[in-house]
Design an enzyme around this catalytic site. Structure first.
Site, mmCIF file in Angstrom:
data_model
loop_
_atom_site.group_PDB
_atom_site.id
_atom_site.type_symbol
_atom_site.label_atom_id
_atom_site.label_comp_id
_atom_site.label_asym_id
_atom_site.label_seq_id
_atom_site.Cartn_x
_atom_site.Cartn_y
_atom_site.Cartn_z
ATOM 1 N N GLU A 100 14.267 -9.829 -1.944
ATOM 2 C CA GLU A 100 13.636 -8.672 -1.290
ATOM 3 C C GLU A 100 14.480 -7.420 -1.511
ATOM 4 O O GLU A 100 13.946 -6.326 -1.699
ATOM 5 C CB GLU A 100 13.436 -8.965 0.202
ATOM 6 C CG GLU A 100 12.304 -9.966 0.408
ATOM 7 C CD GLU A 100 12.416 -10.802 1.670
ATOM 8 O OE1 GLU A 100 13.203 -10.454 2.576
ATOM 9 O OE2 GLU A 100 11.722 -11.842 1.747
ATOM 10 N N GLY A 132 8.613 -17.054 1.292
ATOM 11 C CA GLY A 132 7.640 -16.572 2.265
ATOM 12 C C GLY A 132 6.196 -16.816 1.875
ATOM 13 O O GLY A 132 5.282 -16.256 2.468
ATOM 14 N N HIS A 158 19.495 -10.871 -2.245
ATOM 15 C CA HIS A 158 18.215 -11.491 -1.888
ATOM 16 C C HIS A 158 17.108 -10.820 -2.695
ATOM 17 O O HIS A 158 17.156 -9.610 -2.957
ATOM 18 C CB HIS A 158 17.970 -11.328 -0.385
ATOM 19 C CG HIS A 158 16.820 -12.158 0.097
ATOM 20 N ND1 HIS A 158 15.512 -11.749 -0.041
ATOM 21 C CD2 HIS A 158 16.779 -13.373 0.688
ATOM 22 C CE1 HIS A 158 14.715 -12.682 0.453
ATOM 23 N NE2 HIS A 158 15.459 -13.685 0.896
ATOM 24 N N GLU A 173 16.721 -19.121 -5.292
ATOM 25 C CA GLU A 173 15.499 -18.846 -4.549
ATOM 26 C C GLU A 173 14.431 -18.331 -5.500
ATOM 27 O O GLU A 173 14.395 -17.115 -5.803
ATOM 28 C CB GLU A 173 15.753 -17.786 -3.482
ATOM 29 C CG GLU A 173 16.784 -18.178 -2.447
ATOM 30 C CD GLU A 173 16.537 -17.460 -1.137
ATOM 31 O OE1 GLU A 173 16.302 -18.140 -0.142
ATOM 32 O OE2 GLU A 173 16.545 -16.225 -1.113
ATOM 33 N N SER A 221 10.443 -21.261 1.166
ATOM 34 C CA SER A 221 9.507 -22.039 1.986
ATOM 35 C C SER A 221 10.017 -23.435 2.334
ATOM 36 O O SER A 221 9.256 -24.398 2.369
ATOM 37 C CB SER A 221 8.137 -22.110 1.299
ATOM 38 O OG SER A 221 7.599 -20.801 1.148
ATOM 39 N N ASN A 235 18.009 -17.080 7.326
ATOM 40 C CA ASN A 235 17.878 -15.646 7.071
ATOM 41 C C ASN A 235 16.764 -15.137 7.964
ATOM 42 O O ASN A 235 15.589 -15.371 7.693
ATOM 43 C CB ASN A 235 17.537 -15.420 5.586
ATOM 44 C CG ASN A 235 17.207 -13.970 5.290
ATOM 45 O OD1 ASN A 235 17.482 -13.082 6.106
ATOM 46 N ND2 ASN A 235 16.623 -13.723 4.125
ATOM 47 N N TRP A 236 17.143 -14.452 9.037
ATOM 48 C CA TRP A 236 16.134 -14.013 10.012
ATOM 49 C C TRP A 236 15.409 -12.750 9.542
ATOM 50 O O TRP A 236 14.491 -12.280 10.217
ATOM 51 C CB TRP A 236 16.800 -13.769 11.366
ATOM 52 C CG TRP A 236 17.383 -15.017 11.988
ATOM 53 C CD1 TRP A 236 17.350 -16.292 11.470
ATOM 54 C CD2 TRP A 236 18.082 -15.113 13.229
ATOM 55 N NE1 TRP A 236 17.982 -17.162 12.323
ATOM 56 C CE2 TRP A 236 18.450 -16.465 13.412
ATOM 57 C CE3 TRP A 236 18.450 -14.186 14.210
ATOM 58 C CZ2 TRP A 236 19.151 -16.914 14.529
ATOM 59 C CZ3 TRP A 236 19.148 -14.629 15.328
ATOM 60 C CH2 TRP A 236 19.495 -15.978 15.480
ATOM 61 N N LYS A 237 15.849 -12.184 8.446
ATOM 62 C CA LYS A 237 15.235 -10.968 7.894
ATOM 63 C C LYS A 237 15.101 -9.893 8.986
ATOM 64 O O LYS A 237 15.933 -9.841 9.890
ATOM 65 C CB LYS A 237 13.885 -11.291 7.249
ATOM 66 C CG LYS A 237 13.954 -12.475 6.291
ATOM 67 C CD LYS A 237 12.770 -12.535 5.381
ATOM 68 C CE LYS A 237 12.737 -13.872 4.668
ATOM 69 N NZ LYS A 237 11.876 -13.888 3.510
ATOM 70 N N GLY A 261 14.134 -18.949 5.473
ATOM 71 C CA GLY A 261 13.628 -17.730 6.092
ATOM 72 C C GLY A 261 12.753 -18.071 7.296
ATOM 73 O O GLY A 261 13.250 -18.319 8.394
ATOM 74 N N GLY A 262 11.447 -18.117 7.079
ATOM 75 C CA GLY A 262 10.484 -18.307 8.168
ATOM 76 C C GLY A 262 10.831 -19.429 9.138
ATOM 77 O O GLY A 262 10.783 -19.244 10.368
#
Ligand code: PEP
Length: 254
Positions: A101, A176, A99, A170, A215, A13-15, A236-237
């Protein structure tokens, strides 16, 4: 318990990151880095403006392409939105929905997530349905109740089949933040989610991939992925660099 084997999935997930050029560079590096890796389904999730270019770059590979959100309607007076029809048109195979977010920052609800997931399936895309508890809920001992409630409510009207649906657990406090759930704690939630799917839908529950997200990095991926009900990772990151995403893909391939 059936003896269905589930091909692991590692999705990035590159956000809200990466220009089109940066996205193309990342995909090229990733393709090279995982060229010899088999037995794992890989998906990348760029920003909407890079989907078309990335779809072109992925031609001839078996890497899937995920959008990060959709509207549930196919078309109409919904200024600023994208639809499952358009995502299929641009070459997406998957779409992340629900998600945390989006739930926290954009008011997304379980019912809305279910509508989006069903609409994606109607257009041949596989929704990656995200759910998870907040830190307060975990500390109050509400983790399983919250996650099972989100699962039930988010899958209302959604087809439950291994090739049509992916679920991602998640924990919100792990996204994150650098904090990861202990593998055994994550397994407990994954097992409960699968048991609930089995209760509601029967043996097909054994074909549903349930990913862990929060993470995930090269240093903790193998331990998490070794758990029997953790069928992959939503990353993600660490998905923003081939050098950190590829080792997670390798860990999933086993
Ligand atoms: C995510 O955004 O879905 C996620 C899991 O992020 P991170 O890996 O950075 O925690």
């Amino acid at each position: 318990m059936s003896d269905v084997t589930r091909t692991p999935v590692v999705a990035g997930n590159w956000k809200l990151n990466q220009t089109i050029d940066e996205s193309l560079t990342l995909v090229r590096q990733l393709r090279e880095a995982i060229s010899g890796v088999d037995g794992v389904e890989v998906i990348v999730g760029p920003v909407a403006t890079a989907l078309h270019a990335v779809a072109g770059e992925l031609k001839g590979s078996n890497i899937g392409l995920a959008a990060q959100n959709t509207h549930h309607e196919a078309s109409g007076a919904f200024t600023g939105e994208l639809s499952p029809l358009l995502l299929a048109d641009v070459g997406c195979t998957h779409c992340i929905v629900g998600h945390s977010e989006r739930r926290q920052l954009f008011g997304e609800t379980d019912a809305g997530v279910g509508r989006k997931a069903a609409a994606l399936q109607a257009h041949g895309l596989v929704p990656i349905v995200c759910l998870g508890e907040t830190l307060e809920q975990r500390e109050a001992g509400e983790t399983l109740g919250v996650c099972l409630g989100q699962l039930d409510a988010s899958l209302d009207g959604v087809a439950v089949a291994g090739d049509r649906l992916i679920v991602a657990y998640e924990p919100v406090w792990a996204i994150g933040t650098g904090k990861t759930a202990k593998a055994s704690d994550a397994q407990e939630v994954h097992a409960a989610l699968r048991a609930r799917l089995r209760e509601a839908h029967g043996e097909v529950a054994d074909s549903i991939r349930i990913l862990y997200g929060g993470s995930v990095k090269p240093a903790n991926a193998a331990e998490l992925l070794a758990e029997v009900d953790i069928d992959g990772a939503l990353v993600g990151g660490a998905s923003l660099k081939a050098e950190t995403f590829a080792p997670i893909v390798e860990a999933a391939a086993g």
